[in-house]
Design an enzyme around this catalytic site. Structure first.
Site, PDB file in Angstrom:
ATOM      1  N   ASN A  13       0.880  -1.167   0.000  1.00 37.19           N
ATOM      2  CA  ASN A  13       0.000   0.000   0.000  1.00 37.19           C
ATOM      3  C   ASN A  13       0.916   1.215   0.000  1.00 37.19           C
ATOM      4  O   ASN A  13       1.489   1.559   1.026  1.00 37.19           O
ATOM      5  CB  ASN A  13      -0.895  -0.020   1.253  1.00 37.19           C
ATOM      6  N   LYS A  15       0.206   4.267  -0.345  1.00 35.15           N
ATOM      7  CA  LYS A  15      -0.388   5.505   0.195  1.00 35.15           C
ATOM      8  C   LYS A  15      -0.095   6.668  -0.754  1.00 35.15           C
ATOM      9  O   LYS A  15      -0.021   6.444  -1.964  1.00 35.15           O
ATOM     10  CB  LYS A  15       0.108   5.751   1.623  1.00 35.15           C
ATOM     11  N   HIS A 101      -9.512   1.532   4.561  1.00 37.89           N
ATOM     12  CA  HIS A 101      -8.248   1.670   5.296  1.00 37.89           C
ATOM     13  C   HIS A 101      -8.468   2.628   6.471  1.00 37.89           C
ATOM     14  O   HIS A 101      -9.232   3.585   6.358  1.00 37.89           O
ATOM     15  CB  HIS A 101      -7.160   2.200   4.358  1.00 37.89           C
ATOM     16  N   GLU A 103      -6.810   4.980   7.581  1.00 36.92           N
ATOM     17  CA  GLU A 103      -6.550   6.398   7.281  1.00 36.92           C
ATOM     18  C   GLU A 103      -7.746   7.028   6.571  1.00 36.92           C
ATOM     19  O   GLU A 103      -8.047   8.206   6.759  1.00 36.92           O
ATOM     20  CB  GLU A 103      -5.267   6.527   6.444  1.00 36.92           C
ATOM     21  N   GLU A 173      -5.598  -4.789  10.411  1.00 31.87           N
ATOM     22  CA  GLU A 173      -4.575  -3.769  10.639  1.00 31.87           C
ATOM     23  C   GLU A 173      -4.860  -3.011  11.933  1.00 31.87           C
ATOM     24  O   GLU A 173      -5.639  -2.040  11.922  1.00 31.87           O
ATOM     25  CB  GLU A 173      -4.564  -2.770   9.480  1.00 31.87           C
ATOM     26  N   GLY A 179       2.320   2.364  10.586  1.00 30.70           N
ATOM     27  CA  GLY A 179       3.274   3.453  10.419  1.00 30.70           C
ATOM     28  C   GLY A 179       3.990   3.852  11.701  1.00 30.70           C
ATOM     29  O   GLY A 179       4.645   4.886  11.755  1.00 30.70           O
ATOM     30  N   SER A 219       3.217  -2.091  10.186  1.00 37.17           N
ATOM     31  CA  SER A 219       4.665  -2.194  10.400  1.00 37.17           C
ATOM     32  C   SER A 219       5.217  -3.584  10.102  1.00 37.17           C
ATOM     33  O   SER A 219       6.154  -4.043  10.760  1.00 37.17           O
ATOM     34  CB  SER A 219       5.041  -1.750  11.825  1.00 37.17           C
TER      35      SER A 219
END
Ligand code: PGA
Length: 258
Positions: A13, A15, A101, A103, A173, A179, A219
């Site tokens: 991904n 991003k 996701h 985010e 996730e 991250g 991560s």
């Protein structure tokens, strides 16, 4: 992983990273570093920014790397300035699309109901959705991880018929691991991924649940991938930071050879 019943999928991904020129270079580097026989063990996907799709598909030619998108709108077309539809992605040659996701949920207010609409539209267009779920640190500390993840999955998959469920990939996730460099332990990842499979079993029966790829993301890197993928219910990874470096992504793909 359990390759007897389901595919291992290693997905990057990216991003909001990489211009089309940079995308081409990165994919060419990956192609050069990947052994041809890696595809015996896993499927490889790169979910790139919309503006990189064309360059990425071209650069991936001659390999089995599939290209995915990171989002899409749930309407077929219409007055939605700035949005991209499933049919637009499909026609470009996109195979996968990340849905929900954390985010997108956090910064763009996406809800489980939005995810549900998007998943149905993605499947109808011939795309494979990668549905993301996962708890916040607070939710983990309050001991409601399973409840949170089950709710996300049950709403997102509402009215998705049994014959379509094998097209869906689930990515667990934990938000606190994304991250942050703070990976879930293999046991934590394995535990939630197996609870996700239990939930899928309740919804779709044992056979269907056994065939669904459930990834871990947060991560994941060249060092911890092997241990995470050794968990029987962790069938791959959704990889952010480490998918932006060819040697790291290749190392994670190689970790699926166990
Ligand atoms: P990360 O991101 O690997 O950089 O933690 C994972 C993701 O957000 O999918």
């Amino acid at each position: 992983m359990n390759r007897r019943y389901r595919k291992t999928i290693i997905a990057g991904n990216w991003k909001m990273n990489k211009t089309p020129t940079e995308a081409k270079t990165l994919i060419e580097d990956m192609k050069q570093q990947l052994d041809k026989d890696v595809y015996k063990y896993c499927e490889l996907v790169l979910c790139v920014p919309f503006t990189d799709i064309q360059a990425a598909i071209k650069a991936a030619r001659g390999s089995k790397i599939a290209i995915g998108a990171q989002n899409m709108h749930f309407e077929k077309s219409g007055a939605f300035t700035g949005e991209i539809s499933a049919d637009m992605l499909k026609e470009m040659g996109v195979k996968y699309v990340i849905i929900g996701h954390s985010e997108r949920r956090q910064y763009f207010n996406e809800t489980d109901v939005d995810c549900n609409k998007k998943i149905k539209v993605a499947i109808a267009a011939g795309l494979r959705p990668i549905l993301c779920c996962g708890e916040s640190l607070e939710e983990r500390e309050q001991n409601v991880t399973m409840e949170v993840v089950r709710k996300q999955i049950k709403i997102a998959l509402r009215d998705v018929p049994a014959e379509d469920i094998k097209k869906v990939v689930i990515a667990y996730e934990p938000i606190w691991a994304i991250g942050t460099g703070k990976t879930a332990t293999a046991e934590q990842a394995g535990e939630v991924c197996s609870a996700i499979r239990d939930c899928l079993r309740e919804l779709y029966g044992a056979r269907a649940a056994r065939a669904i790829t459930v990834q871990y993301g947060g991560s994941m890197n060249a060092k911890n991938a092997e241990e995470l993928l050794a968990q029987p219910d962790v069938d791959g990874g959704l990889i952010g930071g480490a998918s932006l470096k060819a040697p790291d992504f290749v190392a994670i793909a190689n970790a699926s050879r166990q």
